[in-house]
Design a protein around this motif. Sequence first.
Motif, PDB file in Angstrom:
ATOM      1  N   THR A   1       0.747  12.510 -12.747  1.00  0.00           N
ATOM      2  CA  THR A   1       1.032  11.349 -11.892  1.00  0.00           C
ATOM      3  C   THR A   1      -0.028  11.356 -10.801  1.00  0.00           C
ATOM      4  OG1 THR A   1       3.373  11.588 -12.337  1.00  0.00           O
ATOM      5  CG2 THR A   1       2.778  10.246 -10.429  1.00  0.00           C
ATOM      6  N   ILE A   2      -0.921  10.378 -10.842  1.00  0.00           N
ATOM      7  CA  ILE A   2      -2.061  10.381  -9.906  1.00  0.00           C
ATOM      8  C   ILE A   2      -1.857   9.266  -8.878  1.00  0.00           C
ATOM      9  CG2 ILE A   2      -4.573  10.220  -9.704  1.00  0.00           C
ATOM     10  CD1 ILE A   2      -4.691  11.035 -12.707  1.00  0.00           C
ATOM     11  N   ILE A   3      -1.707   9.675  -7.614  1.00  0.00           N
ATOM     12  CA  ILE A   3      -1.542   8.682  -6.537  1.00  0.00           C
ATOM     13  C   ILE A   3      -2.838   8.662  -5.739  1.00  0.00           C
ATOM     14  CG2 ILE A   3      -0.145   8.001  -4.552  1.00  0.00           C
ATOM     15  CD1 ILE A   3       2.015   9.929  -5.549  1.00  0.00           C
ATOM     16  N   THR A   4      -3.511   7.526  -5.751  1.00  0.00           N
ATOM     17  CA  THR A   4      -4.765   7.411  -4.995  1.00  0.00           C
ATOM     18  C   THR A   4      -4.514   6.540  -3.782  1.00  0.00           C
ATOM     19  OG1 THR A   4      -6.011   7.566  -7.044  1.00  0.00           O
ATOM     20  CG2 THR A   4      -7.177   6.654  -5.144  1.00  0.00           C
ATOM     21  N   PHE A   5      -4.875   7.043  -2.617  1.00  0.00           N
ATOM     22  CA  PHE A   5      -4.744   6.195  -1.423  1.00  0.00           C
ATOM     23  C   PHE A   5      -6.125   5.879  -0.865  1.00  0.00           C
ATOM     24  CE2 PHE A   5      -3.982   4.878   2.875  1.00  0.00           C
ATOM     25  CZ  PHE A   5      -2.978   3.946   2.662  1.00  0.00           C
ATOM     26  N   TRP A   6      -6.373   4.579  -0.695  1.00  0.00           N
ATOM     27  CA  TRP A   6      -7.667   4.063  -0.230  1.00  0.00           C
ATOM     28  C   TRP A   6      -7.502   3.777   1.267  1.00  0.00           C
ATOM     29  CZ3 TRP A   6     -11.818   4.053  -3.322  1.00  0.00           C
ATOM     30  CH2 TRP A   6     -12.939   3.303  -2.957  1.00  0.00           C
ATOM     31  N   HIS A   7      -8.088   4.610   2.125  1.00  0.00           N
ATOM     32  CA  HIS A   7      -7.822   4.512   3.567  1.00  0.00           C
ATOM     33  C   HIS A   7      -8.585   3.391   4.264  1.00  0.00           C
ATOM     34  CE1 HIS A   7      -5.522   8.322   4.225  1.00  0.00           C
ATOM     35  NE2 HIS A   7      -6.010   8.558   3.016  1.00  0.00           N
ATOM     36  N   ILE A   8      -9.551   2.797   3.579  1.00  0.00           N
ATOM     37  CA  ILE A   8     -10.359   1.751   4.222  1.00  0.00           C
ATOM     38  C   ILE A   8     -10.026   0.396   3.576  1.00  0.00           C
ATOM     39  CG2 ILE A   8     -12.161   3.403   4.851  1.00  0.00           C
ATOM     40  CD1 ILE A   8     -13.812   2.403   2.486  1.00  0.00           C
ATOM     41  N   PRO A   9     -10.486  -0.711   4.139  1.00  0.00           N
ATOM     42  CA  PRO A   9     -10.120  -2.013   3.548  1.00  0.00           C
ATOM     43  C   PRO A   9     -10.705  -2.175   2.143  1.00  0.00           C
ATOM     44  CG  PRO A   9     -11.108  -2.268   5.746  1.00  0.00           C
ATOM     45  CD  PRO A   9     -11.324  -0.853   5.346  1.00  0.00           C
ATOM     46  N   TRP A  10     -10.160  -3.146   1.414  1.00  0.00           N
ATOM     47  CA  TRP A  10     -10.790  -3.527   0.138  1.00  0.00           C
ATOM     48  C   TRP A  10     -11.307  -4.957   0.324  1.00  0.00           C
ATOM     49  CZ3 TRP A  10     -11.921  -0.488  -3.950  1.00  0.00           C
ATOM     50  CH2 TRP A  10     -12.554  -1.135  -5.041  1.00  0.00           C
ATOM     51  N   PRO A  11     -12.592  -5.190   0.046  1.00  0.00           N
ATOM     52  CA  PRO A  11     -13.157  -6.518   0.331  1.00  0.00           C
ATOM     53  C   PRO A  11     -12.791  -7.534  -0.749  1.00  0.00           C
ATOM     54  CG  PRO A  11     -14.797  -5.126  -0.687  1.00  0.00           C
ATOM     55  CD  PRO A  11     -13.552  -4.300  -0.608  1.00  0.00           C
ATOM     56  N   ASN A  12     -13.246  -8.756  -0.573  1.00  0.00           N
ATOM     57  CA  ASN A  12     -12.978  -9.776  -1.596  1.00  0.00           C
ATOM     58  C   ASN A  12     -13.903  -9.554  -2.799  1.00  0.00           C
ATOM     59  OD1 ASN A  12     -15.487 -11.070  -1.100  1.00  0.00           O
ATOM     60  ND2 ASN A  12     -14.588 -12.018   0.713  1.00  0.00           N
ATOM     61  N   PRO A  13     -13.617 -10.170  -3.957  1.00  0.00           N
ATOM     62  CA  PRO A  13     -14.387  -9.884  -5.175  1.00  0.00           C
ATOM     63  C   PRO A  13     -15.890 -10.143  -4.999  1.00  0.00           C
ATOM     64  CG  PRO A  13     -12.440 -11.171  -5.714  1.00  0.00           C
ATOM     65  CD  PRO A  13     -12.502 -11.090  -4.230  1.00  0.00           C
TER      66      PRO A  13
END
Length: 760
Positions: free
Chosen positions: A428-440
């Motif tokens: 079970t892999i939980i990835t947390f992205w601490h920075i924003p995700w931009p638009n496509p």
Amino acid sequence: MKSLHLQIRFLVPLLATLTVAALLALPLLDQMTLRWFSRDLSARGAMVAKTLSLAISDIEPGAKRERLRALLERGVLDERLVGIAFCSADDRQVLSTKGFPDTLSCKEARDVAGQKDPRLDLASGAVHIGVFPVSPQQADSDRLVLLHDLSLPDRRSVDTRRYMIIFITILGLAIAGITMIVAQISWRGWVSGMRAIMRGEGLVRPLLQNGGGPAPDSAPPELQPLEVEIRRHLRELEDNFYREHGPLTPWDPERLRGLLRTELRGDQVIVVSNREPYIHLRGPDGISVSRPASGLVTAVEPVMRACSGTWIAHGSGNADQEVVDANDRVAVPPDTQDYVLRRIWLTAEEEEGYYQGFANEGLWPLCHVAHVRPVFRESDWAQYRAVNQRFADAVVAEARSDDPVVLVQDYHFALLPAMVREKLPKATIITFWHIPWPNPESFGICPWRRELLQGMLGSTILGFHTRFHCKNFTETVDRYLEARIEHEHSTISYQGEPTLVQSYPISIAWPTDDERAQWPTPAAAREAVFARLGLAPDTMLAVGVDRFDYTKGILERLHAVERLLEKHPEWQGRFVIVQVAAPTRSALDEYREFQDRIQRVTERINLRFGQSGYKPVHLLAEHHDHAALMALYRAADMCVVTSLHDGMNLVCKEFIAARDDEQGVLILSRFAGAARELPEALVINPYHVEETTDALHRAATMPPQEQRERMASLRMTVREFNVYRWAGRMLADAGQWRLRERITRRVQRRSREGAEAMIP
Ligand code: ADQ
């Protein structure tokens, strides 16, 4: 049973009232009955007298006396007549029948007959007396005295009374019975209505209602005013309760441990992050251990302590290699040794390519819309891939089972989830992205956009701070990969493997009572900070705390301070901002240039508005320890967060947690993830200098009561939505996911076994 008691309590007064009414009514009824009889006897007597009078007028004068007697005796044959007397006009008794009492004279009889109740009690019983003229047309006519037996009306009156009592009793019982039934039905309805209200069924309804019309399960009309009242009171009570105690079941280390015990019982947890939670450093006095000031470490460490897991991180301390065993492991924390820290060593080239290059010059500016161009080098990408593979191999090596729970932290490891998935398909892999995700479109400029997305979709759960970042990620996948997106379930299935994309806003650990006891009072903190910085006692103090990063909007903040001093000259000499900026990524040109620029702008503003003993900007470009930051937060009148783009921003939450005096104003950029949770702050657009300037002025002039209202509300939010909730929600989702997986596998196994059994 209780309702029966209540009804008896209600019935007793009802029956008592009926009894009293009966007691009052019966004598009245008696009187009326007798009056009716009396009237009846009078009419009857008049009729008998009239008949007798006619007969008497027919008697021949000679035979008169004997005929008269016979006539009267015949008259008394009527059982209701006791006796008849014939009286002359001058009240002389001419003759009387046998039953007529001797003692009753004509005169007395006439007197009694003239009364309202012509009744006379004789020794033989009560009689009704009627006196009637024989010739009514003559003034001096003879008279007939008729005595009627009153024992019959008396008997009738007793009978009437008896029937009356029986009737009233039956009526009373019938009313009581009906009342009980009606009361029982209404009581049940009322009680169930009240119970429903207490259970909150009526109370939550307005939230579920779409239109303005009444909901189908609305409370009975008679209970609706009560419902409104109860709802109002409950809300007030809840508000007060939350303010005083926080949430009912607060997220704390204990609850997190409980969750790990119940939902992830016995499962191994492995954390992967670039930064390690403990750094061993060699100094003049030997080796010391330091803990980096990092929200990530604060958030993840309770999980590790609770489950004795393994934390894999880059060993960056100069004494790190000295303390590990042959497998590069060291037990931490040093005092309790609750879990294992597995260190990965990186060469200078690896660090430069993977960390400084691809992560910080490529992905960091790519994900932050801060107008710094990302740099993508083929060599950095190669290092990034290689280092991700090394960490992934370490995860596989550390795994004690084929299905560990792996917590992957941040943009340094976008490729790692798929690499681990390849070797441990059941993990079970939980990835947390601490920075924003931009638009496509923004993300699309990355030459390896597909590889990055494929790597991340190796995760079981992919977490971002806000729903907005989740949405951007999903749209990016939609644009660049062939994947099935189920918006309803927030899942993306890539090559048949689903990933749950969910928002988990990160936060801080809410300070414990013991920690708070160590803090200086706000007044003491203010005194110490003012003395250290040489500030005048009436200074309006603003504080900014950041890593020295171009995304934090430090330049825009300084421009707003400069404009404030221009626009409101009354603040010159009185308004000071202390900007704490921890040097970071100084090996990169972009960062070095940024730091120089901030230095130059600071000097310019201080030159322009500084006076002897006063400078408006104090730039402290150094790392501060936790206590020093707390003192600053508690001393300040406002905290200024002007990030141009920020995943969450923990500084604003630290400021809120520090202000247990409920004073101080938070100015917060709308481009920080935290702005979505903290609307009671003065939310600004940091690109708009005038707006930030006005917010500074407003914060500086905000009355203490308004500060209290805002701060109390902000504190309630941060206390409830703390870092344990962040970790807890992700792990709870992982627990559910694993449960579903186990059930699916069991079902598949059974149906396979069933199918095999069918084969002859
Ligand atoms: P950061 O970009 O580092 O974090 P932030 O969330 O504000 O930003 O956390 C900074 C931390 O460093 C805070 O705990 C702060 O106290 C500390 N700090 C800052 N300056 C300091 C100084 N001079 N001395 C000592 N300590 C200092 C990234 C994302 C954020 C996200 C976090 C957590 O960029 O958006 O909130 O991860 O997910």
